[in-house]
Design a protein around this motif. Structure first.
Motif, short mmCIF file in Angstrom:
data_model
loop_
_atom_site.label_atom_id
_atom_site.label_comp_id
_atom_site.label_asym_id
_atom_site.label_seq_id
_atom_site.Cartn_x
_atom_site.Cartn_y
_atom_site.Cartn_z
N VAL A 107 3.25 16.43 -6.47
CA VAL A 107 2.87 17.37 -5.43
C VAL A 107 1.40 17.76 -5.60
CG1 VAL A 107 3.27 19.67 -4.46
CG2 VAL A 107 5.22 18.26 -5.15
N LYS A 108 1.01 18.06 -6.84
CA LYS A 108 -0.37 18.44 -7.13
C LYS A 108 -1.33 17.31 -6.77
CE LYS A 108 -3.51 20.11 -10.73
NZ LYS A 108 -4.62 19.76 -9.92
N LEU A 109 -1.00 16.09 -7.18
CA LEU A 109 -1.85 14.94 -6.86
C LEU A 109 -1.99 14.78 -5.35
CD1 LEU A 109 -3.48 12.43 -7.64
CD2 LEU A 109 -1.32 11.17 -7.79
N ALA A 110 -0.88 14.88 -4.63
CA ALA A 110 -0.91 14.74 -3.17
C ALA A 110 -1.82 15.77 -2.54
CB ALA A 110 0.50 14.86 -2.60
N MET A 111 -1.70 17.01 -2.97
CA MET A 111 -2.53 18.07 -2.40
C MET A 111 -4.00 17.90 -2.81
SD MET A 111 -0.15 19.33 -0.72
CE MET A 111 -0.51 20.91 0.00
N ASP A 112 -4.24 17.47 -4.04
CA ASP A 112 -5.61 17.22 -4.49
C ASP A 112 -6.27 16.09 -3.69
OD1 ASP A 112 -5.37 19.22 -6.37
OD2 ASP A 112 -5.12 17.84 -8.08
N MET A 113 -5.46 15.15 -3.20
CA MET A 113 -6.00 14.02 -2.44
C MET A 113 -6.25 14.38 -0.97
SD MET A 113 -3.89 10.80 -3.99
CE MET A 113 -5.01 9.55 -3.35
N GLY A 114 -5.84 15.57 -0.56
CA GLY A 114 -6.13 16.00 0.79
C GLY A 114 -4.93 16.22 1.70
N ALA A 115 -3.72 16.07 1.16
CA ALA A 115 -2.54 16.34 1.98
C ALA A 115 -2.47 17.84 2.27
CB ALA A 115 -1.27 15.88 1.27
N CYS A 116 -1.99 18.19 3.45
CA CYS A 116 -1.86 19.60 3.79
C CYS A 116 -0.42 20.07 3.59
CB CYS A 116 -2.34 19.87 5.21
SG CYS A 116 -1.46 18.97 6.48
N GLY A 117 0.49 19.13 3.37
CA GLY A 117 1.88 19.50 3.17
C GLY A 117 2.64 18.43 2.41
N TYR A 118 3.80 18.85 1.92
CA TYR A 118 4.64 17.97 1.10
C TYR A 118 6.08 18.41 1.32
CZ TYR A 118 5.73 15.29 -3.18
OH TYR A 118 6.21 14.38 -4.09
N ILE A 119 6.89 17.57 1.92
CA ILE A 119 8.29 17.90 2.19
C ILE A 119 9.18 16.87 1.52
CG2 ILE A 119 10.05 18.11 3.97
CD1 ILE A 119 8.05 19.29 5.78
N ILE A 140 0.85 -1.19 0.00
CA ILE A 140 0.00 0.00 0.00
C ILE A 140 0.89 1.24 0.00
CG2 ILE A 140 -1.70 1.29 1.33
CD1 ILE A 140 -2.82 -1.34 2.33
N ASP A 141 0.83 2.01 -1.08
CA ASP A 141 1.66 3.21 -1.17
C ASP A 141 0.99 4.39 -0.46
OD1 ASP A 141 -0.27 4.26 -2.91
OD2 ASP A 141 0.98 4.03 -4.70
N GLY A 142 1.69 5.51 -0.41
CA GLY A 142 1.19 6.68 0.30
C GLY A 142 -0.10 7.24 -0.26
N TYR A 143 -0.30 7.11 -1.57
CA TYR A 143 -1.56 7.59 -2.16
C TYR A 143 -2.74 6.77 -1.67
CZ TYR A 143 1.40 10.23 -5.39
OH TYR A 143 2.32 11.08 -5.93
N GLU A 144 -2.56 5.47 -1.57
CA GLU A 144 -3.63 4.62 -1.07
C GLU A 144 -3.87 4.85 0.42
OE1 GLU A 144 -6.78 1.89 -1.07
OE2 GLU A 144 -5.83 3.03 -2.67
N THR A 199 8.70 12.74 1.27
CA THR A 199 9.11 11.86 0.19
C THR A 199 10.32 12.39 -0.56
OG1 THR A 199 8.29 10.71 -1.78
CG2 THR A 199 7.48 12.95 -1.41
N ALA A 200 11.00 11.50 -1.27
CA ALA A 200 12.17 11.88 -2.06
C ALA A 200 11.77 12.52 -3.39
CB ALA A 200 13.04 10.65 -2.31
N SER A 201 10.56 12.30 -3.81
CA SER A 201 10.11 12.82 -5.10
C SER A 201 9.64 14.25 -4.97
CB SER A 201 8.97 11.96 -5.65
OG SER A 201 8.50 12.50 -6.85
N GLY A 202 9.94 15.05 -5.99
CA GLY A 202 9.50 16.43 -5.97
C GLY A 202 8.86 16.85 -7.27
N GLU A 203 8.41 15.88 -8.05
CA GLU A 203 7.76 16.18 -9.32
C GLU A 203 6.50 17.01 -9.07
OE1 GLU A 203 8.79 15.33 -12.45
OE2 GLU A 203 10.61 14.55 -11.48
N LYS A 204 6.33 18.06 -9.86
CA LYS A 204 5.17 18.94 -9.68
C LYS A 204 3.86 18.18 -9.78
CE LYS A 204 7.27 23.26 -11.09
NZ LYS A 204 7.24 24.39 -11.97
N SER A 205 3.79 17.21 -10.69
CA SER A 205 2.55 16.45 -10.85
C SER A 205 2.24 15.63 -9.59
CB SER A 205 2.62 15.54 -12.07
OG SER A 205 3.68 14.60 -11.92
#
Length: 120
Positions: free
Chosen positions: A90-102, A58-62, A82-88
């Protein structure tokens, strides 16, 4: 004392992050995979969740999808670490309800300030 749940499959990162947060005054719980992280979040209801994206099983999106769809855990602030910083991503994470991304490696002060921003 605020409780932080760290969901991270990498032992070294999980332990180092937990140790840093404990030294900063947080109560820290940790899970080494998404399934255990979801179960722990439902049992404990932490003040904030830090979660990696790329994990086996189960990944972080799930993880966020399941927690945000459950009324018991939906309001817990969720920060991707996360180690990834791809704009897409970050956008997906925030769209799914995350309040932050580091991004890893992270600045300790930035992480602590973000946690304080989203916890009561």
């Amino acid at each position: 004392m605020k409780t932080v749940l760290i969901i991270e499959d990498n032992l070294e990162i999980r332990e180092n992050t937990g140790e840093i947060l404990e030294l900063t005054g947080f109560n820290v719980l940790s899970a080494d995979n998404g399934r255990y992280g979801i179960d722990l979040a439902m049992d404990v209801i932490p003040d904030v969740i830090l979660c990696d994206i790329m994990m086996p099983g189960i990944d972080g999106y799930e993880v966020i999808r399941q927690l945000k769809s459950n009324p018991i855990t939906a309001s817990i602030p969720f920060i991707y670490l996360t180690a990834s910083g791809e704009k897409s991503e970050v956008k997906l994470a925030m769209d799914m309800g995350a309040c932050g991304y580091i991004r890893k490696p992270f600045d300790v002060d930035e992480l602590v300030n973000l946690i304080h921003t989203y916890t009561p």
